[in-house]
Enzyme design. Structure first.
Site, PDB file in Angstrom:
ATOM      1  CB  SER A   1      20.802  42.248  68.575  1.00  0.00           C
ATOM      2  OG  SER A   1      20.873  41.233  67.577  1.00  0.00           O
ATOM      3  CG  ASP A   2      27.589  41.969  68.486  1.00  0.00           C
ATOM      4  OD1 ASP A   2      27.722  41.371  67.408  1.00  0.00           O
ATOM      5  OD2 ASP A   2      28.534  42.518  69.067  1.00  0.00           O
ATOM      6  CD1 TRP A   3      26.497  35.244  66.285  1.00  0.00           C
ATOM      7  CD2 TRP A   3      26.713  36.182  64.266  1.00  0.00           C
ATOM      8  NE1 TRP A   3      26.475  34.234  65.364  1.00  0.00           N
ATOM      9  CE2 TRP A   3      26.614  34.779  64.108  1.00  0.00           C
ATOM     10  CE3 TRP A   3      26.856  36.967  63.126  1.00  0.00           C
ATOM     11  CZ2 TRP A   3      26.660  34.166  62.855  1.00  0.00           C
ATOM     12  CZ3 TRP A   3      26.905  36.358  61.884  1.00  0.00           C
ATOM     13  CH2 TRP A   3      26.798  34.968  61.763  1.00  0.00           C
TER      14      TRP A   3
ATOM     15  CB  SER B   1      23.610  40.064  71.637  1.00  0.00           C
ATOM     16  OG  SER B   1      22.816  41.031  71.002  1.00  0.00           O
TER      17      SER B   1
END
Length: 744
Positions: free
Chosen positions: A281-283, A285
């Site tokens: 995942s992105d930060w 997210s």
């Protein structure tokens, strides 16, 4: 550059393939490890822990204990090598199954030696420069224990207001695919087990670059044929180059946040695209699906993320807090958890971490080595785009008295650009440092790009009066582009335009050099400028690169990877747009200033254009000048009819009629005139960069295969449709006079 076979490979990826994993030793090892792991250890592999800044002080004992129990799978931003060594030692010596850790970092366009920002590298139209950027970045970064980079970003970007356009490969799917694949090759090398390479991460999946209004993190609405024809190809190219990880994007796409979208992550990425690495995942997210209004709480977010196929959660901790309860409640199956863990283990095995988990302590990275700096300088010089050159004000010559003025002429931090976490401004070589022996003086005048203080204008004017040419180096600071740094207006900030207008009153030639992370609108000052040079944020060696181009030690060869708008009001703007039922055209355009007073209302506004800005950009995609005069002959084709499976020979003669050697980028565009869905006005299908000595003439030949004419229709079938096509060989996307052929 022959791109047909590359395009064919990408087209076949959607059809997938099958392998006998039972005979694969990697899969055997994955299954063996999985059979010995507890639920807690499996959950641990999905956890990416880290911080937004360098870890300071001693490692918390609680963190060591979590690694000792096998409750963490990877770290990011651990930049103390002693900590890297200690955490890895605990993982491989004291954890239950001795599973090593991965250490990630945003090594985007350099580690210590900073290369130009990715948008600038795309302006080279030379994938080799992207590969070199990845190679040097990986070589330097691995010396600090980083073996995973969150790059390349492959989001097609059509709106220059979006801050992260600086990190993108531009607006075109073909150019973006070539650049993305080259970055992956550079970062990962030929051997994933090498201690001087790092695994790459294709991001952001999917549609992040289409955020509404260019506002970061915003909603994206993209219909399926557009997704498949424009936004997905760079990610397919990364898979073809064996990229090991993907990152889910922050945005929602067509109503569903990407980190919880099973259709995107499982059906498309794992299914049709046959990706078999792991997805991170992105930060935060995963938990950001709560404010999106898609998850009601952290537990629900974990349920959505795991079932969607996001294997590893970055920084937020919903997985480790709630997976066990989700298993108990039947909201997550053990098979799905095992699927996530297998994907992570598979990559760790491919990296050779079980055999050689530790960084090579003898590998010093050769930080700022002479050959690294030279490669960075070449990439920066090749990225520079000459946009205007009235009265041959450029190149500069040694007998010209040059006044150097502007806030970015000596801004060592800003020239490195966004995502330069580890770059050190002390090593930046600025335009001033490179040009100080060539200019009669330097006045920064404005302390930074946003500075509105005009008190020093008089000093700049005094210096300029003594000069033959004014060289103004302006633009935007690095902090004004990149993640979370979108701009509604993308003109020169601060008092830069006011200063240029004051200098213009002297009647001296002015050359504006723009250092920025995006195109900058210049409509208010363009007619006051004799020369315009786009130097982007060029990295550590931006200064020497600029000097060499301005003085013709290297020829300007950059070409725009994005359309340059006249005004922010034109955005989003891109060359491969569709026609409308009333397409704008020169012979029918009416400017607002040409409308008669009291005109009958219905006689106006009958075309798709702006009354004030018109319908053309400031500069088109693919645009860039050289110091020479380059002429194209009429395009010739081998036949006016073509059948499926055949190829067409397309050729043009290019002549250098000027006084300088030149590098020309010959671009092949095609228009499918009538389609089962409306088709773009033109699409880039191939290009070649050629060297032309002054006075030299070259015949440039392309082979266009019918497979390059295929597209995804409304039913997402990859089709070739019969009918009429237009074709151009041209220096940019606005060239006229096509030739036509018919596909039978």
């Amino acid at each position: 550059m022959k791109l047909y076979y590359y395009s064919l490979l990408l087209a076949t990826l959607f059809f997938g393939c099958t392998t006998n994993q039972q005979l694969d030793p990697v899969e055997q090892k994955v299954e063996g490890l999985l059979s010995k792991m507890t639920i807690e250890e499996k959950i641990g592999q999905t956890a990416l822990r880290g911080t937004s800044s360098r870890v300071k002080g001693d490692l918390p004992e609680s963190l060591k204990e979590a690694v000792r129990k096998g409750e963490i799978g990877a770290f990011l931003n651990i930049m103390n090598t002693d900590y890297v060594d200690e955490l890895q030692r605990i993982a491989v010596e004291e954890s239950p199954n001795k599973i090593p850790l991965i250490f990630g970092r945003d090594v985007i366009h350099g580690f210590k030696t900073m290369f130009p920002i990715p948008l600038a590298v795309a302006a080279t139209w030379d994938p080799k420069q992207a590969e070199i950027t990845g190679q040097v970045s990986a070589f330097e970064g691995t010396s600090s224990g980083v073996n995973w980079t969150f790059a390349p970003m492959l989001d097609i970007a059509r709106d220059s207001r979006w801050g992260r356009i600086a990190e993108s490969p531009g607006e075109d799917p073909l150019l973006g695919s070539l650049m993305g694949a080259a970055y992956v090759k550079g970062f990962q090398g030929d051997d994933l087990t090498s201690k001087t390479s790092m695994i790459a991460c294709a991001k952001h999946f999917l549609g992040y670059g289409a955020a509404i209004g260019g506002r970061d993190y915003n909603t994206a609405i993209i219909h399926d044929p557009l997704l498949y024809n424009v936004y997905i190809p760079p990610f397919k190219a990364a898979i073809a180059e064996n990229v090991q990880t993907f990152m889910s994007s922050f945005n929602e796409l067509n109503g569903v946040p990407a980190s919880g979208d099973k259709k995107i992550m499982m059906d498309l990425l794992r299914g049709k695209m046959n990706f078999n690495g792991f997805v991170v995942s992105d930060w935060n997210s995963v938990t950001e699906m709560i404010p999106h209004g898609y998850a009601k709480d952290e537990k629900h977010a974990a349920e959505l993320g795991t079932n969607a196929g996001v294997d590893m959660e970055m920084t937020s901790q919903s997985y480790e807090k709630h997976i066990k309860a989700l298993l108990d409640e039947g909201k997550l199956s053990m098979d799905q958890l095992d699927f996530l863990v297998k994907n992570i283990l598979r990559v760790k095995i491919r990296m050779g971490l079980f055999e050689t988990p530790f960084r090579d302590k003898k590998h010093d990275g050769k930080l700022y080595a002479e050959d690294h700096l030279e490669k960075a300088k070449i990439a920066s010089a090749k990225s520079i785009v000459l946009l205007k050159n009235e009265n041959q004000v450029l190149p500069l010559t040694k007998n010209k008295k040059v006044a150097l003025i502007g806030p970015l002429a000596d801004a060592p931090l800003d020239q490195m650009g966004t995502w330069s976490f580890d770059g050190e401004k002390e090593h930046s070589q600025t335009p001033f440092s490179a040009l100080k022996d060539h200019v009669i003086g330097f006045e920064k005048t404005l302390d930074y790009s946003r500075d509105k203080n005009k008190q020093s204008f008089s000093k700049a004017i005094t210096l300029a009066k003594k000069a033959d040419v004014i060289l103004f180096v302006g633009g935007e600071e690095a902090i004004l582009s990149g993640e979370a740094h979108s701009r509604a207006e993308i003109d020169l900030p601060g008092a830069q335009e006011d200063l240029i207008l004051e200098l213009a009153k002297l009647g001296k030639p002015i050359v504006l050099t723009i250092m920025a992370g995006r195109p900058i609108t210049i409509g208010k000052i363009k007619d006051k400028l004799d020369g315009i040079v786009m130097a982007w944020h060029g990295g550590t060696m931006a200064g020497p690169a600029l000097k060499e181009v301005l003085y013709a030690e290297m020829q300007p060869e950059g070409r725009l990877p994005v359309t340059w708008p006249k005004t922010s009001g034109q955005l989003p703007y891109y060359y491969n747009h569709k026609n409308t039922g009333r397409p704008a055209m020169e012979e029918k355009f009416v400017s607002m200033y040409d409308i008669p007073v009291g005109a009958w209302q219905s006689s106006l506004g009958n075309e798709s254009h702006y009354l004030d800005a018109g319908y053309l950009p400031e500069y088109p995609f693919g645009y860039g000048l050289s110091y020479s005069t380059i002429e194209y002959s009429e395009t010739k084709i081998s036949s006016t009819q073509l059948k499926e499976g055949e190829e067409l020979t397309v050729e043009v003669t290019v002549t250098n009629k000027g006084e300088y050697d030149a590098v020309e980028t010959v671009q092949l565009y095609v228009q499918d005139v009538i389609g089962s869905i409306t088709r773009p006005v033109r699409e880039l299908k191939d290009y070649q960069k050629i060297q032309l000595k002054k006075g030299e003439q070259k015949k440039v030949t392309f082979k266009l295969h019918t497979d390059q004419l295929k597209f995804y229709n409304r039913d997402l079938e990859h089709v070739l449709e019969k009918g009429d096509f237009n074709i151009w060989l041209a220096p940019n996307a606005l060239a006229s006079k096509p030739v036509s052929f018919e596909l039978l």
